[in-house]
Motif scaffolding. Structure first.
Motif, short mmCIF file in Angstrom:
data_model
loop_
_atom_site.label_atom_id
_atom_site.label_comp_id
_atom_site.label_asym_id
_atom_site.label_seq_id
_atom_site.Cartn_x
_atom_site.Cartn_y
_atom_site.Cartn_z
N ILE A 262 0.86 -1.18 0.00
CA ILE A 262 0.00 0.00 0.00
C ILE A 262 0.89 1.23 0.00
CG2 ILE A 262 -1.83 1.26 1.20
CD1 ILE A 262 -2.54 -1.35 2.61
N PRO A 263 0.87 2.04 -1.06
CA PRO A 263 1.70 3.26 -1.08
C PRO A 263 1.35 4.17 0.09
CG PRO A 263 0.80 2.78 -3.26
CD PRO A 263 0.12 1.84 -2.30
N ALA A 264 2.34 4.88 0.59
CA ALA A 264 2.13 5.72 1.77
C ALA A 264 1.21 6.89 1.46
CB ALA A 264 3.47 6.24 2.28
N VAL A 265 1.25 7.43 0.25
CA VAL A 265 0.42 8.56 -0.12
C VAL A 265 -0.65 8.09 -1.09
CG1 VAL A 265 0.36 10.86 -1.15
CG2 VAL A 265 2.34 10.16 0.21
N SER A 266 -1.86 7.98 -0.63
CA SER A 266 -2.98 7.54 -1.47
C SER A 266 -4.26 7.79 -0.71
CB SER A 266 -2.84 6.06 -1.83
OG SER A 266 -2.78 5.27 -0.65
N LYS A 267 -5.38 7.67 -1.42
CA LYS A 267 -6.68 7.82 -0.79
C LYS A 267 -7.10 6.50 -0.19
CE LYS A 267 -8.25 11.44 -3.97
NZ LYS A 267 -9.26 11.81 -4.99
N ILE A 268 -7.76 6.54 0.95
CA ILE A 268 -8.10 5.29 1.63
C ILE A 268 -9.06 4.44 0.81
CG2 ILE A 268 -10.00 6.33 2.95
CD1 ILE A 268 -9.19 4.43 5.24
N PRO B 181 -9.62 -3.39 -8.18
CA PRO B 181 -8.32 -3.68 -7.58
C PRO B 181 -8.03 -2.80 -6.37
CG PRO B 181 -8.14 -3.51 -9.97
CD PRO B 181 -9.52 -3.04 -9.61
N SER B 182 -7.64 -3.40 -5.27
CA SER B 182 -7.25 -2.67 -4.07
C SER B 182 -6.47 -3.59 -3.16
CB SER B 182 -8.48 -2.12 -3.33
OG SER B 182 -9.17 -3.16 -2.67
N ALA B 183 -5.74 -3.00 -2.21
CA ALA B 183 -4.98 -3.81 -1.26
C ALA B 183 -5.90 -4.65 -0.39
CB ALA B 183 -4.13 -2.89 -0.39
N LEU B 184 -7.02 -4.06 0.07
CA LEU B 184 -7.95 -4.81 0.91
C LEU B 184 -8.57 -5.96 0.13
CD1 LEU B 184 -9.45 -5.15 3.59
CD2 LEU B 184 -11.19 -3.57 2.72
N ARG B 185 -8.90 -5.73 -1.14
CA ARG B 185 -9.48 -6.79 -1.95
C ARG B 185 -8.53 -7.98 -2.06
NH1 ARG B 185 -13.33 -7.05 -6.42
NH2 ARG B 185 -12.84 -8.87 -7.70
N ASP B 186 -7.23 -7.70 -2.27
CA ASP B 186 -6.24 -8.77 -2.36
C ASP B 186 -6.18 -9.57 -1.06
OD1 ASP B 186 -5.66 -7.95 -4.91
OD2 ASP B 186 -3.88 -6.81 -4.36
N LEU B 187 -6.19 -8.86 0.07
CA LEU B 187 -6.13 -9.55 1.36
C LEU B 187 -7.36 -10.40 1.61
CD1 LEU B 187 -4.70 -6.71 3.66
CD2 LEU B 187 -3.54 -8.82 2.99
N VAL B 188 -8.55 -9.80 1.40
CA VAL B 188 -9.79 -10.54 1.64
C VAL B 188 -9.91 -11.72 0.68
CG1 VAL B 188 -12.31 -10.39 1.66
CG2 VAL B 188 -10.96 -8.50 2.55
N ALA B 189 -9.53 -11.52 -0.58
CA ALA B 189 -9.61 -12.61 -1.56
C ALA B 189 -8.73 -13.78 -1.16
CB ALA B 189 -9.21 -12.09 -2.94
N THR B 190 -7.54 -13.49 -0.65
CA THR B 190 -6.63 -14.56 -0.23
C THR B 190 -7.27 -15.41 0.87
OG1 THR B 190 -4.67 -13.25 -0.78
CG2 THR B 190 -4.37 -15.06 0.77
N SER C 219 -13.71 8.37 4.05
CA SER C 219 -13.04 9.54 3.52
C SER C 219 -12.62 10.52 4.61
CB SER C 219 -13.95 10.26 2.51
OG SER C 219 -15.12 10.75 3.15
N GLN C 220 -13.11 10.31 5.84
CA GLN C 220 -12.73 11.19 6.94
C GLN C 220 -11.31 10.91 7.44
OE1 GLN C 220 -15.58 11.14 10.11
NE2 GLN C 220 -17.34 11.45 8.76
N PHE C 221 -10.77 9.74 7.03
CA PHE C 221 -9.43 9.38 7.48
C PHE C 221 -8.40 9.83 6.45
CE2 PHE C 221 -12.19 6.44 9.69
CZ PHE C 221 -11.65 6.41 10.97
N GLY C 222 -7.26 10.27 6.92
CA GLY C 222 -6.20 10.71 6.03
C GLY C 222 -5.28 9.58 5.62
N ALA C 223 -4.17 9.95 4.98
CA ALA C 223 -3.24 8.94 4.46
C ALA C 223 -2.59 8.13 5.56
CB ALA C 223 -2.16 9.62 3.61
N GLY C 224 -2.53 8.68 6.77
CA GLY C 224 -1.86 7.97 7.86
C GLY C 224 -2.59 6.71 8.28
N PHE C 225 -3.89 6.63 7.99
CA PHE C 225 -4.66 5.46 8.43
C PHE C 225 -4.16 4.19 7.75
CE2 PHE C 225 -8.27 2.55 8.22
CZ PHE C 225 -8.65 2.52 9.53
N GLN C 226 -4.08 4.21 6.39
CA GLN C 226 -3.59 3.03 5.71
C GLN C 226 -2.08 2.92 5.80
OE1 GLN C 226 -4.94 5.55 4.15
NE2 GLN C 226 -3.75 6.17 2.36
#
Length: 268
Positions: free
Chosen positions: A142-148, A157-166, A254-261
């Motif tokens: 998960i890149p450090a600078v991105s939208k949650i 495609p998303s990081a969470l989708r990959d994790l849940v799919a696994t 959307s209320q969370f910033g980049a630091g959350f992920q």
């Protein structure tokens, strides 16, 4: 399969490093201490990031010209049964080294090598293709600078989708509930196709009408109701939610910033 230890040799600012891993491992340090270099080295091991000589080769003189990343894995009992006996250690683990740069005069060619009977083999690892396909560990970066929402959406495609799919694919393969669902869909298909609406319409009637029109072509028409697949479960039935434990209720992501992920960038 769990990664137990990572060794990095001559990658960017890292000449030699050995990192033991736990179920959850955190990399902490000052700016420019090399945290991203550790992560990118693991990405290079899995092929998620391609080796770039100008970017990834050490800038400070090293003792040799080799560059490689090595990971020790603890396979499950089923995975161990499929592993070549020579690759197994006395602790029932195995190690794979990815030579990413060998320079001139080095015997080993770039590629994946395992340890055989405790010694690094001169033969390419027979499961090399399994590394990139996720059968020997898997990386989600998960890149450090991105939208949650880019990292948590399940419709694409998303990081969470990959994790849940696994996880979901493993659960479905062993789930008696999913087997019951498959049987239920079979019963549903037989019932829904025969059900007639108040105005006399039914799927079975539609099938028959279309088949009659195709009779001269020696062709029939059917409407099959497919069993729901894990991909459809993931895309349409699972909804990720963030719940405020103080006030209760769902929170808009959307209320969370980049630091959350950014608090969890990678899973191996």
């Amino acid at each position: 399969m769990q990664a137990l230890e990572i060794k990095i040799h001559n990658f960017r600012s890292i000449h030699d490093a050995t990192i033991r891993l736990e179920s959850l491992s955190l990399i902490a340090g000052a700016n420019n201490a090399g945290k991203s270099n550790v992560i990118d080295a693991i990405r290079v091991f899995y092929g998620d990031l391609k080796w770039d000589e100008s970017r990834d080769a050490p800038k400070v003189a090293c003792s040799d010209v080799e560059s490689w990343i090595e990971i020790e894995f603890m396979p499950t009992s089923d995975e161990l049964d499929q592993l070549k006996a020579e690759y197994r250690s006395t602790e029932n683990t195995f190690r794979v080294r990815n030579y990413i740069s060998t320079g001139q005069g080095i015997k080993a060619k770039p590629g994946y090598y395992a340890y055989e009977n405790g010694e690094l083999s001169e033969n390419l690892f027979y499961g090399a293709k399994n590394v990139g396909s996720g059968k020997i560990g898997q990386i989600v970066y998960i890149p450090a600078v991105s939208k949650i929402d880019e990292n948590t959406k399940l419709s694409g495609p998303s990081a969470l989708r990959d994790l849940v799919a696994t996880v979901l694919n493993k659960v479905v393969a062993e789930s008696s509930a999913y087997q019951d669902l498959t049987k239920a869909f079979g019963r549903f298909e037989g019932s829904i196709k025969k059900h007639t609406s108040d105005d006399g319409q039914s799927l079975e009637l539609l099938e028959n009408e279309v088949t009659d029109e195709l009779a001269s072509w020696d062709t029939s028409f059917t409407l099959g109701v497919q069993n729901i697949q894990p991909e459809e479960i993931l895309k349409t039935l699972i909804k990720p939610q963030l719940v405020d434990l103080t006030h209760g209720g769902e929170v808009d992501q959307s209320q969370f910033g980049a630091g959350f992920q950014g608090s969890s960038q990678m899973r191996v």
